[in-house]
Design a protein around this motif. Sequence first.
Motif, PDB file in Angstrom:
ATOM      1  N   UNK A   1       0.872  -1.170   0.000  1.00 19.17           N
ATOM      2  CA  UNK A   1       0.000   0.000   0.000  1.00 19.17           C
ATOM      3  C   UNK A   1       0.913   1.224   0.000  1.00 19.17           C
ATOM      4  N   UNK A   2       0.335   2.399  -0.117  1.00 24.62           N
ATOM      5  CA  UNK A   2       1.148   3.615  -0.060  1.00 24.62           C
ATOM      6  C   UNK A   2       1.891   3.642   1.270  1.00 24.62           C
ATOM      7  N   UNK A   3       3.182   3.891   1.216  1.00 26.27           N
ATOM      8  CA  UNK A   3       4.020   3.916   2.405  1.00 26.27           C
ATOM      9  C   UNK A   3       4.742   2.606   2.665  1.00 26.27           C
ATOM     10  N   UNK A   4       4.329   1.532   1.990  1.00 23.80           N
ATOM     11  CA  UNK A   4       4.994   0.244   2.165  1.00 23.80           C
ATOM     12  C   UNK A   4       6.354   0.252   1.473  1.00 23.80           C
ATOM     13  N   UNK A   5       7.277  -0.522   2.016  1.00 27.48           N
ATOM     14  CA  UNK A   5       8.547  -0.793   1.346  1.00 27.48           C
ATOM     15  C   UNK A   5       8.662  -2.297   1.185  1.00 27.48           C
ATOM     16  N   UNK A   6       9.339  -2.719   0.141  1.00 30.48           N
ATOM     17  CA  UNK A   6       9.468  -4.154  -0.055  1.00 30.48           C
ATOM     18  C   UNK A   6      10.444  -4.488  -1.151  1.00 30.48           C
ATOM     19  N   UNK A   7      10.684  -5.786  -1.295  1.00 31.02           N
ATOM     20  CA  UNK A   7      11.602  -6.265  -2.314  1.00 31.02           C
ATOM     21  C   UNK A   7      10.883  -7.216  -3.260  1.00 31.02           C
TER      22      UNK A   7
END
Length: 75
Positions: free
Chosen positions: A4-10
């Motif tokens: 979602x907006x604000x998420x970080x991930x790989x």
Amino acid sequence: ETFAIGSVGTVTELASGKQLPVYRIVGPQEAEVRSRAVSEDSPFGKALMGTKAGDEITVEAPRGVIRYRVDSIER
């Protein structure tokens, strides 16, 4: 946890098996490619929104369709 907006991930590009650097989903006005802040409105951002770790996504890119696997997501 979902993207979602604000998420970080790989994510990993499936064709090459290469894990990409961490991406962050942001609103359109905050997007900045160099810091890997991806707009929710971009093809890559749209494909990531709502996904969970382990999901596979496809992204239409200038060089064709690219498939990715979502590896991790954090807020």
